[in-house]
Write an enzyme that holds these catalytic residues in place. Structure first.
Site, mmCIF file in Angstrom:
data_model
loop_
_atom_site.group_PDB
_atom_site.id
_atom_site.type_symbol
_atom_site.label_atom_id
_atom_site.label_comp_id
_atom_site.label_asym_id
_atom_site.label_seq_id
_atom_site.Cartn_x
_atom_site.Cartn_y
_atom_site.Cartn_z
ATOM 1 C CE1 TYR A 155 -3.860 2.120 1.053
ATOM 2 C CE2 TYR A 155 -2.334 3.409 2.178
ATOM 3 C CZ TYR A 155 -4.194 3.088 1.078
ATOM 4 O OH TYR A 155 -4.456 4.149 1.243
ATOM 5 C CE LYS A 159 -3.975 4.843 -1.769
ATOM 6 N NZ LYS A 159 -4.987 5.523 -2.699
HETATM 7 P P1 NAP Z 1 -13.886 3.469 0.944
HETATM 8 O O1 NAP Z 1 -14.786 4.209 1.229
HETATM 9 O O2 NAP Z 1 -13.303 2.188 0.987
HETATM 10 O O3 NAP Z 1 -14.398 3.678 -0.560
HETATM 11 C C1 NAP Z 1 -13.471 3.730 -2.008
HETATM 12 C C2 NAP Z 1 -14.693 3.125 -2.961
HETATM 13 O O4 NAP Z 1 -13.552 2.798 -3.797
HETATM 14 C C3 NAP Z 1 -15.623 2.017 -2.594
HETATM 15 O O5 NAP Z 1 -16.659 2.392 -2.937
HETATM 16 C C4 NAP Z 1 -15.130 1.087 -2.703
HETATM 17 O O6 NAP Z 1 -16.075 0.123 -3.756
HETATM 18 C C5 NAP Z 1 -14.599 1.926 -4.752
HETATM 19 N N1 NAP Z 1 -13.304 0.436 -5.503
HETATM 20 C C6 NAP Z 1 -12.323 0.061 -4.702
HETATM 21 N N2 NAP Z 1 -11.625 -0.623 -5.900
HETATM 22 C C7 NAP Z 1 -12.373 -0.027 -6.671
HETATM 23 C C8 NAP Z 1 -12.378 -0.155 -8.676
HETATM 24 N N3 NAP Z 1 -10.946 -1.526 -8.631
HETATM 25 N N4 NAP Z 1 -12.410 0.102 -9.231
HETATM 26 C C9 NAP Z 1 -14.289 1.482 -9.066
HETATM 27 N N5 NAP Z 1 -13.774 1.495 -7.670
HETATM 28 C C10 NAP Z 1 -13.528 1.005 -7.036
HETATM 29 O O7 NAP Z 1 -12.354 4.280 0.844
HETATM 30 P P2 NAP Z 1 -11.657 5.356 1.541
HETATM 31 O O8 NAP Z 1 -11.755 5.870 2.719
HETATM 32 O O9 NAP Z 1 -13.381 6.900 1.005
HETATM 33 O O10 NAP Z 1 -11.181 5.726 0.622
HETATM 34 C C11 NAP Z 1 -10.826 6.255 -0.803
HETATM 35 C C12 NAP Z 1 -9.478 6.818 -1.091
HETATM 36 O O11 NAP Z 1 -8.666 7.039 -0.167
HETATM 37 C C13 NAP Z 1 -8.392 5.497 -1.277
HETATM 38 O O12 NAP Z 1 -7.944 6.207 -2.876
HETATM 39 C C14 NAP Z 1 -7.829 5.100 0.115
HETATM 40 O O13 NAP Z 1 -6.621 4.445 -0.636
HETATM 41 C C15 NAP Z 1 -7.086 7.282 0.023
HETATM 42 N N6 NAP Z 1 -7.056 6.803 2.015
HETATM 43 C C16 NAP Z 1 -7.985 6.610 2.646
HETATM 44 C C17 NAP Z 1 -7.422 6.439 4.118
HETATM 45 C C18 NAP Z 1 -8.964 5.996 4.967
HETATM 46 O O14 NAP Z 1 -8.191 6.743 6.212
HETATM 47 N N7 NAP Z 1 -9.874 6.170 5.221
HETATM 48 C C19 NAP Z 1 -6.046 7.233 3.722
HETATM 49 C C20 NAP Z 1 -5.635 7.425 3.027
HETATM 50 C C21 NAP Z 1 -6.233 7.270 1.823
HETATM 51 P P3 NAP Z 1 -16.272 -1.168 -2.917
HETATM 52 O O15 NAP Z 1 -17.873 -1.006 -2.149
HETATM 53 O O16 NAP Z 1 -17.121 -2.309 -3.973
HETATM 54 O O17 NAP Z 1 -15.760 -1.367 -2.080
#
Ligand code: NAP
Length: 252
Positions: A155, A159
């Site tokens: 991961y 990133k």
């Molecule tokens: P999340 O709530 O899991 O939302 C991610 C969304 O992306 C989900 O709806 C997921 O669908 C969808 N997705 C996953 N794989 C996909 C694909 N191949 N094609 C299209 N859609 C896809 O996560 P989030 O926390 O909002 O994360 C959003 C971004 O922020 C990510 O890039 C993550 O790495 C980054 N981030 C998050 C955090 C944190 O603490 N939350 C910290 C740093 C960075 P499903 O419902 O099917 O899974």
């Protein structure tokens, strides 16, 4: 943004940061092309946009597949005629474990979405924005794109790659009217982080800043969305190639 049409593609729009950004962008006047793998949650986001008086369409797509990415870009252009901003946000977290325990299936799963997906989004959206002569792109990296984070080597690598793609794209398109920036969330209260405490316990390593994330809490996804709205708008007109931590001091 208030008076002229403003069209934004958001990937990962069905959940977490992507949903919050879709709703805030819509409140600021943007029309949203909401992209997600998950049809149910993606369509719910568009329903929520409509309930608050906004406009948007849902496109079911896997961001790691070239044909799906071309399709969501084509639908955006066919539906609205332009792409003003692109929130290149969909991503997945890795199962926590030491580097030597990570198998190739997990490596490929994470790299496919987080690196290939972000790359493909840039590739196809930049072509449209270059023809237009304008556009703003916001990639979602992570604090794991700025520093190493324990038990998530792949991961972290994915990133760091998002940071590299952001800088490279910003450099190549700086004279073409296109800005490319990245946000680096720390801990955000979303579906992605819900399994983290259990995974940390299982992996046997819990970082000292966890679970309080230094500032004392996780972020609400809306706190990330505010930065996305700013970067998508002309208010950030002198910013490109910036890697912006929105992390409650996690990387201090
Ligand atoms: P999340 O709530 O899991 O939302 C991610 C969304 O992306 C989900 O709806 C997921 O669908 C969808 N997705 C996953 N794989 C996909 C694909 N191949 N094609 C299209 N859609 C896809 O996560 P989030 O926390 O909002 O994360 C959003 C971004 O922020 C990510 O890039 C993550 O790495 C980054 N981030 C998050 C955090 C944190 O603490 N939350 C910290 C740093 C960075 P499903 O419902 O099917 O899974």
């Amino acid at each position: 943004m208030e008076t002229k049409r403003h069209i934004v593609i958001v990937t990962g729009a069905g959940s977490g940061i992507g949903r919050a950004a879709s709703l805030r962008l819509s409140q600021a006047g943007s029309k949203i092309v909401a992209v997600d793998f998950n049809r149910t949650t993606g369509e719910q986001t568009v329903e929520l946009i409509r309930e608050q008086g906004g406009e948007g369409v849902f496109v079911q797509a896997d961001v790691s597949k070239s044909e799906d990415v071309e399709r969501y870009v084509n639908i955006a252009v066919e539906t609205y005629g332009q792409i003003d901003a692109f929130f290149n946000n969909a991503g997945v977290l890795q199962k926590f474990s030491m580097l030597t325990e990570i198998d190739l299936t997990e490596f490929d799963r994470v790299m496919d979405v987080n690196v290939r997906g972000v790359f493909l989004g840039l590739k196809h959206v930049l072509k449209v924005m270059e023809k237009q002569g304008y556009g703003s792109i916001i990639n979602t990296a992570s604090t794991a794109g700025i520093r190493a984070e324990h038990s998530i080597a792949v991961y972290s690598a994915s990133k760091h790659a998002v940071v590299g793609l952001t800088k490279a794209a910003a450099l190549e398109y700086v004279r073409k009217g296109i800005r490319v920036n990245a946000i680096c969330p720390g801990g955000v209260d979303t579906a992605l982080t819900q399994g983290v405490p259990a995974m940390m316990q299982e992996s046997g390593y819990v970082p000292e800043e966890f679970p309080n994330m230094r500032i004392g809490r996780f972020a609400d996804p809306g706190e990330l969305a505010e930065m996305v709205v700013f970067l998508a708008s002309d208010k950030s007109s002198y910013m490109t190639g910036s890697i912006i931590a929105v992390d409650g001091g996690l990387t201090l």
